[in-house]
Design an enzyme around this catalytic site. Sequence first.
Site, short mmCIF file in Angstrom:
data_model
loop_
_atom_site.label_atom_id
_atom_site.label_comp_id
_atom_site.label_asym_id
_atom_site.label_seq_id
_atom_site.Cartn_x
_atom_site.Cartn_y
_atom_site.Cartn_z
CD GLU A 4 51.00 -9.10 5.43
OE1 GLU A 4 50.17 -8.46 4.77
OE2 GLU A 4 51.07 -9.06 6.65
CG MET A 14 48.59 -12.11 9.90
SD MET A 14 49.43 -10.98 8.79
CE MET A 14 49.93 -12.09 7.49
CE1 TYR A 46 45.25 -9.47 10.60
CE2 TYR A 46 44.76 -10.28 12.79
CZ TYR A 46 45.68 -9.85 11.86
OH TYR A 46 47.01 -9.80 12.19
CG ASP A 47 42.06 -7.66 6.70
OD1 ASP A 47 41.32 -6.83 7.25
OD2 ASP A 47 43.29 -7.57 6.68
N GLY A 64 58.57 -6.48 8.02
CA GLY A 64 57.41 -6.66 7.15
C GLY A 64 57.71 -6.26 5.72
N GLY A 65 56.84 -6.71 4.83
CA GLY A 65 57.01 -6.28 3.46
C GLY A 65 56.21 -7.12 2.50
#
Length: 472
Positions: free
Chosen positions: A228, A293, A295-296, A186-187
């Site tokens: 991201e 993803m 959500y949010d 991730g990053g």
Amino acid sequence: MSSTRPPLQAKYELLLENNGSSSTTKKNILVAVITVGALLMTCITAYVSWWLLQPVIEADFLHMNVPETVPMTLHMLKHRAKCYEKAFLQLNSSKIDPIIHVPARSPVPSSSPRVLKLVCYYSFPYKDDLKPERIDPGLCTHINIASLAVTNKSLSEITPEISKVIKEVVALKTQKPLLKVLLCIGGYSAPGGFNDMVKKHEDRKRFIRQVLQVLKDYSLDGVDLDWEFPSWPEEDKQEKIDFNVLLREFREAFEEEHKPFLLSVAVGSPGSIIDQSYDVEEMAKHVDYVNLMAYDYHFYVWYFPVTGANAPLFRRPGEKGFLATLNTNWSSWYWVQKGMPKEKIVVGVPTYGHSFRLVNADNHGWSAPVSDVGKLGSNGFVTYPEVCWFLTKEGAAHEYDMDSQVPYAYLGQEWVSYDDMRSIASKATYVANHFFAGVMVFSLNQDDYNGLCDGAPFVLTQQVRNVLFDQL
Ligand SMILES: *[C@@H]1O[C@H](CO)[C@@H](O)[C@H](O)[C@H]1NC(C)=O
Ligand SMILES: *[C@@H]1O[C@H](CO)[C@@H](O)[C@H](O)[C@H]1NC(C)=O
Ligand SMILES: *[C@@H]1O[C@H](CO)[C@@H](O)[C@H](O)[C@H]1NC(C)=O
């Protein structure tokens, strides 16, 4: 004083600004005005610099405050929320079409049963967090261990703690040989991160070699890339291309190994990020699947301070324009429209929610005014056990919205949007009925792994499993 002098003289003294007492008063006033002015200017300058430096401060906060060994969960969650926040602002000023035009395609009839995926993220445990040995090996079809990072254009170091966790998760396969365990990398875009690494062939090559070595050393089944986001927040068309080159080179490296290593990507759900970050058709050629993803979609933001659902499945009738795009259904179909086959879209569901602080305790529906994140959870991120505690121990009221297919709960000024057994089942049914690839759960760490809610552990993830695998 001046009134004792003849008016003409007084006027004259004023004009000459001599040492008379009247001019001293004027001088004092002038000094006062200059001082206040200077103070005001200082304040304005400070405010403007604070405003300009804001992204830098935030970036620093995101990079510095969390030790490497700490699970990235909250850290990455906050970062994504920030990205989505920006994406929504862009969407508001764009002309994104809430209606999706996908050529009708009848489901592929198949004699063999479809194999749906249940991809679960598991973050490196922090303190008394979920330990690998407590994960039910039969719960998920895939476990993504989250996450290592890209630092100095290389895979971040595997410390003894991280090494131990990876080994323990992989060990779950001895009980369920079909379980796949992937390493999530991730990053965000930062010096030495994904964005620097993808630029040059030699850096990509070294990175891929490092990843491949880890996959082999630990008997992992593949890699999940969670950048991201590429070409974000500033658009960089070359970066978008380079990301696909990285994916292609990963695929080629895996083929050379003659091992069926999996390659997946965790991808964004707001239309503006999908447009700016990904060349979807090209991506579809190289990845096994993407983890959406979803959500949010709504959380507390100062410029739009109202309640909203973290992860609504569908739009509500009142939602128009870009607001009608902030739901799982829209994002999933938008990925299809952009060229990702449904069989390669794993639709994400959260096991966490978002809390808000209501302005008026009596106004607790959708789009009710709020003043801050709620007290529940950490920075407004609430785990499922915390929601259960809020409902059962604190006695919060809850409503299930039939349009968006998600619940919310409230008590006093506390308001929380979350997913429960019913909304999770509804999403899993949606995925199965519309022939998507499966469900991704973020994350096992925020599910009720201790069984505090109703005695059984991992109730939300288990619910997804029951629905996905009972229906077929
Ligand atoms: C979107 O833009 C409109 C007008 O341009 C504004 O009234 C509205 O508050 C904005 N909404 C959000 C969520 O920023
Ligand atoms: C889901 O999205 C599709 C594509 O935009 C749309 O046709 C459909 O009406 C949506 N479903 C619901 C219940 O909103
Ligand atoms: C970054 O990596 C390069 C080559 O891999 C190495 O020479 C350099 O010392 C590293 N820098 C840091 C700060 O670790």
